[in-house]
Design a protein around this motif. Structure first.
Motif, short mmCIF file in Angstrom:
data_model
loop_
_atom_site.label_atom_id
_atom_site.label_comp_id
_atom_site.label_asym_id
_atom_site.label_seq_id
_atom_site.Cartn_x
_atom_site.Cartn_y
_atom_site.Cartn_z
N ILE A 96 0.90 -1.11 0.11
CA ILE A 96 -0.35 -0.15 -0.24
C ILE A 96 0.84 1.59 0.10
O ILE A 96 2.40 1.04 1.79
CB ILE A 96 -0.58 0.43 1.17
N VAL A 97 0.49 2.23 -0.78
CA VAL A 97 1.45 3.44 -1.10
C VAL A 97 0.35 4.40 -0.29
O VAL A 97 -0.16 5.04 -0.85
CB VAL A 97 1.86 4.12 -2.61
N GLY A 98 1.20 5.14 0.37
CA GLY A 98 0.01 6.00 0.95
C GLY A 98 -0.18 5.86 2.83
O GLY A 98 -1.33 4.80 2.85
N GLY A 99 -0.04 6.96 3.93
CA GLY A 99 -0.67 6.50 4.87
C GLY A 99 -1.21 7.71 5.28
O GLY A 99 -1.19 8.31 6.53
N GLY A 154 -5.59 4.79 3.05
CA GLY A 154 -4.18 3.86 3.62
C GLY A 154 -4.08 3.10 4.26
O GLY A 154 -3.55 1.76 4.16
N CYS A 155 -4.37 3.66 5.19
CA CYS A 155 -3.85 3.48 6.22
C CYS A 155 -5.32 2.05 6.76
O CYS A 155 -5.43 1.01 7.54
CB CYS A 155 -4.06 4.02 8.18
N GLU A 156 -6.48 2.95 6.59
CA GLU A 156 -8.02 1.57 6.33
C GLU A 156 -7.95 0.12 5.45
O GLU A 156 -7.64 -0.27 5.96
CB GLU A 156 -9.17 2.48 6.16
N ALA A 157 -7.13 0.83 4.18
CA ALA A 157 -6.52 -0.72 3.30
C ALA A 157 -5.98 -1.65 4.40
O ALA A 157 -5.82 -3.02 4.50
CB ALA A 157 -5.94 0.19 1.84
N ALA A 158 -4.81 -0.72 4.91
CA ALA A 158 -4.05 -2.09 5.98
C ALA A 158 -4.51 -2.80 6.37
O ALA A 158 -4.06 -4.09 6.59
CB ALA A 158 -2.64 -1.15 6.17
N TRP A 159 -5.26 -1.86 7.11
CA TRP A 159 -5.90 -2.88 8.75
C TRP A 159 -6.82 -3.66 8.18
O TRP A 159 -7.11 -3.81 8.85
CB TRP A 159 -6.52 -1.32 9.74
N GLN A 160 -7.53 -4.02 6.77
CA GLN A 160 -9.08 -4.70 6.75
C GLN A 160 -7.84 -5.72 5.57
O GLN A 160 -8.19 -7.00 6.05
CB GLN A 160 -9.09 -3.52 5.78
N ALA A 161 -6.97 -5.71 5.40
CA ALA A 161 -5.87 -6.42 4.69
C ALA A 161 -5.19 -7.68 5.69
O ALA A 161 -5.49 -8.48 5.88
CB ALA A 161 -4.86 -5.92 3.27
N ALA A 162 -4.53 -6.58 6.63
CA ALA A 162 -4.20 -7.14 7.53
C ALA A 162 -5.13 -8.17 8.62
O ALA A 162 -4.74 -8.86 9.09
CB ALA A 162 -3.82 -6.63 8.44
N SER A 163 -6.26 -7.43 9.02
CA SER A 163 -7.29 -8.50 10.00
C SER A 163 -7.48 -9.91 8.88
O SER A 163 -8.18 -10.22 9.90
CB SER A 163 -8.42 -7.26 9.95
N ARG A 164 -7.42 -9.42 8.00
CA ARG A 164 -7.57 -10.61 7.37
C ARG A 164 -6.55 -11.23 7.08
O ARG A 164 -6.57 -12.95 6.28
CB ARG A 164 -8.03 -10.79 5.64
N GLY A 165 -5.45 -11.86 7.74
CA GLY A 165 -4.25 -12.41 7.90
C GLY A 165 -3.28 -12.33 6.68
O GLY A 165 -2.36 -12.44 6.42
N VAL A 206 1.22 -7.37 5.30
CA VAL A 206 1.14 -5.81 4.54
C VAL A 206 2.43 -4.80 4.52
O VAL A 206 2.80 -4.54 5.49
CB VAL A 206 0.17 -4.95 4.89
N THR A 207 2.77 -4.70 3.07
CA THR A 207 3.98 -3.26 3.15
C THR A 207 2.96 -1.46 3.51
O THR A 207 2.62 -1.81 2.86
CB THR A 207 4.83 -3.66 2.22
N LEU A 208 2.85 -1.29 4.07
CA LEU A 208 2.94 0.62 4.03
C LEU A 208 3.39 1.21 3.61
O LEU A 208 4.49 1.75 4.86
CB LEU A 208 1.77 0.86 4.73
N ALA A 264 0.94 0.51 13.31
CA ALA A 264 2.33 0.55 14.09
C ALA A 264 2.82 -0.88 15.27
O ALA A 264 3.84 -1.50 15.02
CB ALA A 264 2.96 1.11 14.75
N ALA A 265 1.67 -1.02 15.72
CA ALA A 265 1.47 -2.71 16.52
C ALA A 265 1.18 -3.51 16.00
O ALA A 265 1.43 -4.43 16.42
CB ALA A 265 0.83 -1.90 18.13
N HIS A 266 0.65 -3.54 14.42
CA HIS A 266 -0.40 -4.72 14.21
C HIS A 266 1.25 -5.41 13.42
O HIS A 266 2.12 -5.22 12.72
CB HIS A 266 -1.03 -4.46 12.87
N PRO A 267 0.80 -6.61 13.95
CA PRO A 267 2.42 -7.44 13.56
C PRO A 267 2.46 -7.86 11.80
O PRO A 267 2.74 -8.94 11.63
CB PRO A 267 2.09 -8.56 14.65
N LEU A 268 1.15 -7.76 11.60
CA LEU A 268 1.58 -8.07 9.77
C LEU A 268 0.97 -6.80 9.25
O LEU A 268 1.43 -6.85 8.05
CB LEU A 268 0.35 -8.42 9.61
#
Length: 456
Positions: A6-9, A13-24, A27-29, A109-113
């Motif tokens: 994901i390009v853009g914080g 971008g943060c919402e996209a990162a959260w949704q993808a990581a929440s599905r296992g 993510v590189t943001l 920052a705290a999400h392990p994925l």
């Protein structure tokens, strides 16, 4: 290995990162600040807002209120952050901007994925296969290098417009012997309902409202209006055509449309009464709390591109702001976006590249909530693709689905970014005659259809 880049914080971008990581899905943001600054952002945190009321109305009889409720039910990080950092704003959802950004920055920052990289991505990332999709969510202030690369990818359908933001003043510099505290129609005192009839005492709320109000009589308004019309605007650098989104017009642009335009717009006095006179003022400038501490207030609807010295001179003509200390002056900046109907599908995928998604304001939506909503669906669909599944479009009967449908199906020849409205949602088969009943029915149908889509 499946992953999403994901390009853009920003919010999208943060919402996209959260949704993808929440599905296992790992993510590189990428966020370019602080390596590369922008003309508007003040800090280095993720998801920075420019004003406290950016998330707007919060009730189901308003389309953006419905959109936010749908996002909550879809597990939105942005909505979690907003509730945690909320400040008083009547029926609107306003937040402490610094606390909001800090909440999202800590959570990401705290999400392990999620791996957060502080670097500039200067080109559209090349395809790595469907199991490694890319989401571009760089917002309206995309860096010049990446903007040029996106323009090359989408061709001549690349567009831009200008946006402006409101000034912020120090609370202790507001003269409370002139300003009074009240919300329109006294709405902050209890449940929302039909506005009371107009009258000498309408809108008085015993000082418990969420806004500070600076009242003007007819002579004060006319003097302010003339000063605003004659004030000097800042130069818009490097561009020969100013093109503003209608919902974010600078106050001086509105003033040039006619002497009463402001009184029927951001300075409208309806639903308010000065408790010292019991009567409605001729015009009112409202100020909204901009921080949890209550030490900063923004001028509601006063986005501007006036030179800073001119802002200080003209805005101090507002009763109650004669000695105002400006924490931030208003400013203008370029917003960049693509022509969604020619570039995007309802899934927020690029028509020319299955693995590439666009989200946020660069995708052709208007507003922070809408940007976050597009990022939410882009993140869900990018994760589905990475896991070997197929992206899906939300029902057009929902607010979040209607927004995606508008961006991908509106007239490409006359495309303008849009906020969410009930008007772009699929109409009811048998709509009630009463306007409020129609909105209520649209919201009820949307939430039911969203539940069915989520359970598929």
């Amino acid at each position: 290995m499946p992953s999403v880049r994901i390009v853009g914080g920003g919010l999208a971008g943060c919402e996209a990162a959260w949704q993808a990581a929440s599905r296992g899905v790992p993510v590189t943001l990428h966020e370019m600040r602080p390596v590369r600054r922008t003309a508007v952002h003040q800090g280095d945190g993720l998801a920075e807002l420019v004003c406290s009321n950016s998330l707007r109305a919060d009730k189901l009889d308003n389309a953006v209120g419905l959109l936010k409720e749908e996002m909550r039910r879809l597990g939105s990080l942005v909505m979690r952050a907003a509730e945690a950092t909320r400040v008083p704003a009547g029926a609107a959802l306003a937040v402490d901007r610094d606390a909001f950004s800090a909440f999202i920055t800590r959570t990401i920052a705290a999400h392990p994925l999620i791996t957060l990289l502080r670097d500039e991505v200067a080109a559209v990332p090349p395809p790595q296969g469907l199991r490694e999709p890319v989401v571009i969510a760089t917002g309206p202030l995309t860096s010049d290098a990446l903007a040029a690369a996106i323009a090359e990818f989408v061709g001549q359908d690349y567009l831009y417009f200008y946006d402006a933001i409101s000034p912020i003043v120090s609370a202790d510099s507001i003269d409370m012997g002139v300003a009074f505290r009240a919300s329109r129609w006294g709405r902050s005192l209890g449940p929302a309902g039909a506005p009371p009839p107009e009258g000498p005492a309408c809108g008085v709320d015993d000082g418990q409202g969420d806004y500070l109000n600076c009242p003007m009589n007819a002579a004060e308004y006319r003097a302010f209006y003339e000063a605003l019309r004659q004030a000097e605007s800042a130069t818009v650098h490097d561009f020969d055509k100013e093109r503003f989104f209608e919902g974010c017009l600078p106050i001086e642009v509105l003033a040039h449309r006619g002497v009463d335009t402001l009184r029927f717009g951001p300075m409208k006095p309806v639903g308010l009464a000065d408790p010292r006179t019991g009567h409605r003022p001729y015009a009112v400038v409202q100020l909204r709390q901009d921080s949890l501490a209550g030490d900063h207030y923004s001028l509601v609807g006063f986005q501007t591109q006036l030179k800073w010295g001119e802002q200080e001179r003209v805005l101090r003509m507002i009763p109650g702001l004669a000695r105002a200390e400006f924490v931030r002056f208003g400013m203008v900046h370029r917003n960049t976006y693509i022509n969604g109907p020619t570039v995007l599908r309802e899934t927020w995928q690029a028509k020319r590249r299955d693995d590439l998604f666009f989200a946020g304001q660069i995708s052709g939506v208007e507003g922070y909530v809408e940007s976050a909503a597009s990022g939410l669906l882009a993140g869900i669909n990018a994760a589905a693709l990475a896991l070997g599944g197929a992206p899906t479009a939300a029902p057009r009967t929902t607010a979040i689905g209607a927004l995606a449908h508008y961006v991908s199906h509106a007239s490409a020849g006359h495309y303008e970014p849009s906020n969410i409205t009930f008007g772009i949602m699929e109409p009811l088969a048998s709509p009630p005659r009463n306007k409020l009943d129609r909105k209520t029915a649209l919201s009820a149908r949307a939430l039911a259809d969203l539940a069915a889509w989520m359970a598929r």
